[in-house]
Design an enzyme around this catalytic site. Sequence first.
Site, PDB file in Angstrom:
ATOM      1  N   LYS A   1       0.825  -1.208   0.000  1.00  0.00           N
ATOM      2  CA  LYS A   1       0.000   0.000   0.000  1.00  0.00           C
ATOM      3  C   LYS A   1       0.858   1.256   0.000  1.00  0.00           C
ATOM      4  O   LYS A   1       0.612   2.204  -0.765  1.00  0.00           O
ATOM      5  CB  LYS A   1      -0.908   0.012   1.238  1.00  0.00           C
ATOM      6  CG  LYS A   1      -1.684   1.321   1.436  1.00  0.00           C
ATOM      7  CD  LYS A   1      -2.520   1.280   2.699  1.00  0.00           C
ATOM      8  CE  LYS A   1      -1.859   1.967   3.858  1.00  0.00           C
ATOM      9  NZ  LYS A   1      -2.039   3.439   3.852  1.00  0.00           N
TER      10      LYS A   1
ATOM     11  N   CYS B   1      -6.528  10.258   8.737  1.00  0.00           N
ATOM     12  CA  CYS B   1      -5.808   9.448   9.712  1.00  0.00           C
ATOM     13  C   CYS B   1      -6.051  10.003  11.104  1.00  0.00           C
ATOM     14  O   CYS B   1      -6.033  11.213  11.305  1.00  0.00           O
ATOM     15  CB  CYS B   1      -4.316   9.431   9.412  1.00  0.00           C
ATOM     16  SG  CYS B   1      -3.507   7.959  10.016  1.00  0.00           S
TER      17      CYS B   1
ATOM     18  N   ARG C   1       0.481  14.850  11.532  1.00  0.00           N
ATOM     19  CA  ARG C   1       1.544  14.502  10.591  1.00  0.00           C
ATOM     20  C   ARG C   1       1.790  15.760   9.770  1.00  0.00           C
ATOM     21  O   ARG C   1       1.172  15.958   8.734  1.00  0.00           O
ATOM     22  CB  ARG C   1       1.116  13.347   9.685  1.00  0.00           C
ATOM     23  CG  ARG C   1       0.795  12.053  10.414  1.00  0.00           C
ATOM     24  CD  ARG C   1       0.578  10.958   9.391  1.00  0.00           C
ATOM     25  NE  ARG C   1       0.218   9.690  10.006  1.00  0.00           N
ATOM     26  CZ  ARG C   1       0.073   8.561   9.321  1.00  0.00           C
ATOM     27  NH1 ARG C   1       0.251   8.547   8.018  1.00  0.00           N
ATOM     28  NH2 ARG C   1      -0.259   7.448   9.916  1.00  0.00           N
ATOM     29  N   PRO C   2       2.635  16.657  10.240  1.00  0.00           N
ATOM     30  CA  PRO C   2       2.760  17.968   9.610  1.00  0.00           C
ATOM     31  C   PRO C   2       3.245  17.876   8.175  1.00  0.00           C
ATOM     32  O   PRO C   2       4.038  17.008   7.816  1.00  0.00           O
ATOM     33  CB  PRO C   2       3.779  18.692  10.497  1.00  0.00           C
ATOM     34  CG  PRO C   2       4.535  17.607  11.191  1.00  0.00           C
ATOM     35  CD  PRO C   2       3.566  16.491  11.377  1.00  0.00           C
TER      36      PRO C   2
ATOM     37  N   ASP D   1       4.801  20.389   6.765  1.00  0.00           N
ATOM     38  CA  ASP D   1       5.812  21.436   6.577  1.00  0.00           C
ATOM     39  C   ASP D   1       7.050  20.918   5.850  1.00  0.00           C
ATOM     40  O   ASP D   1       7.707  21.672   5.123  1.00  0.00           O
ATOM     41  CB  ASP D   1       6.207  22.061   7.924  1.00  0.00           C
ATOM     42  CG  ASP D   1       6.836  21.063   8.880  1.00  0.00           C
ATOM     43  OD1 ASP D   1       6.325  19.936   8.967  1.00  0.00           O
ATOM     44  OD2 ASP D   1       7.826  21.407   9.545  1.00  0.00           O
TER      45      ASP D   1
ATOM     46  N   ASP E   1       4.223   0.929  12.014  1.00  0.00           N
ATOM     47  CA  ASP E   1       3.055   0.235  11.468  1.00  0.00           C
ATOM     48  C   ASP E   1       2.929  -1.203  11.955  1.00  0.00           C
ATOM     49  O   ASP E   1       1.934  -1.865  11.654  1.00  0.00           O
ATOM     50  CB  ASP E   1       3.087   0.249   9.934  1.00  0.00           C
ATOM     51  CG  ASP E   1       2.607   1.562   9.352  1.00  0.00           C
ATOM     52  OD1 ASP E   1       2.085   2.402  10.119  1.00  0.00           O
ATOM     53  OD2 ASP E   1       2.747   1.763   8.136  1.00  0.00           O
TER      54      ASP E   1
END
Length: 424
Positions: free
Chosen positions: A22, A122, A127-128, A130, A312
Site C-alpha cells: 500500500k 488518519c 503529521r505535519p 511542513d 506500522d
Amino acid sequence: MAKIVVTGGQALQGEVNISGAKNAVLPILCATLLADAPVQISNVPHLHDVITMVKLLSELGAEVTIDEGTLAKGRSILVDPRSVTHQIAPYELVKTMRASILVLGPLLARYGTAEVSLPGGCAIGSRPVDQHIKGLQALGAEISVENGYIKATSHGRLKGGRYVFDMVSVTGTENVLMAAVLAEGTTVLENAAMEPEVTDLADCMIALGAQIEGAGTPRIVVQGVQRLGGGHHAVLPDRIETGTFLVAAAMTGGSVTVRRARPETLDAMLDKLTEAGATITTTADSITLDMQGKRPRAVSLTTAPYPAFPTDMQAQFMALNCVADGVGVINETIFENRFMHVNELLRLGADIQVEGHTAIVRGAARLSGAPVMATDLRASASLILAGLVADGDTTIDRIYHLDRGYENIEEKLGALGATIQRTA
C-alpha cells in the site's frame, strides 16, 4: 455497517501470498503524473486507498484503466497522464486519505501549478506537511496555505537545490523526490527517509527515465531530466502485511510460509519474532515461521524510522505481547495517539499500562472474546490477531479501516485455518 467476527483457538497452518505494498503503490500512482506517456503499474493490491487514488487521478483528468486481475496475481493499472487538465486535488477526496498530498510535487513539477487540500484520513496524531512545503520551496516553488489548500506555483521549471529534512519524513521525501526528477540541475536531499517504499518509488521513476542515486540511504542525489516517458513497474510486496501474518502465526502457535515476500526489508521484525521464540527460515522471496507447541516470549521494542522497528507493526506486536510469557515494553516514538487500540485490547482481558508514549504489556494466560471497535488501520489488525487467540467470538466494528490497507485479510486468514467471517 460491516463487521468481522473471529472465533479464536485455531493454530494457523499453510501458505499465503503477500500483496503489493500500500505505502509503495500510492506514491507510484502519483508519480505517473510526471510522465508524458502511459505507465503500467502491476502487483497493485485491491485496497480502498488505491480506489481513492484512482478517483483522484481521474478527477485531475488522467485516463485510468484497471485490469482487476486475481488475488493470486494482483491487479494492474494503466495510467495515461496526457489527458490531465486540472491541477487541483479537492477536499472531498483528500480528506479521506492523507497520501493524496503526494500529487503536490508531481503536479507542480509537470505543470508549474498545484492546489492540494490539507490532508485528513488518519486519526493517529499530527503529521505535519511542513517538510513537503519547505522541500519544494528549496526547489524554487512559491507556496502559500489559503482556505485549507496548499497552493504551489513555479515560474518555469523548478530549480535543483539542496534540502536537509528537519525530521525523517517518508511522504515528505517522496513528494520532494518526485518534484526534483523534472527540476533543472542537481538536487541533493539529506536526512531522507530510507524506507523500501521510497526505493521502490525511485526504481519506478528510473524505469521511466529519471536519474536518481542513493534511494534507500539518507542522501539522495537527483539529476533533473526534461521528461519522463512511459513504462512498466511492479510494486514491491507489502512488508507490513507480511509482518502481520507472521505475528498471527506466532501468536496462534502455528507454522506459516509467506510467499512473494521480501525478507531483506523485514530485519527488525524478524529479529523480534526470533526473540519471541519463533523459528524462522527465509529464501529470496519467502519466509517460514514455526511456533508450533510454544507460547511466545514477550518482546520489548521502540519504533523508529527504517531500518529500525516500524511504527506500522507496533499494534500487532502489542497483541502478541498480550498473550506472551513475560512483560514487554513498547515505546512509540513516531506518532502520537498511536495507542488507541489499548482500550479495545483491555476489553479482551489484556493487561496493559500506558505511560505517555510507553506501553507496558504483561502477558495474560488467556484472552476472552468481546465486541471491539477499530480506530485505525493497524489497530484493526491487532484486534483481529487478538481475536485469533481469544476464547469465543470477537466482533470487530468499523472495519472500513482494515480495507484501507489489507487485501482480503479474512480470506487469507481463513485459508490458513482461522475461523473468521465478514458480516453485513
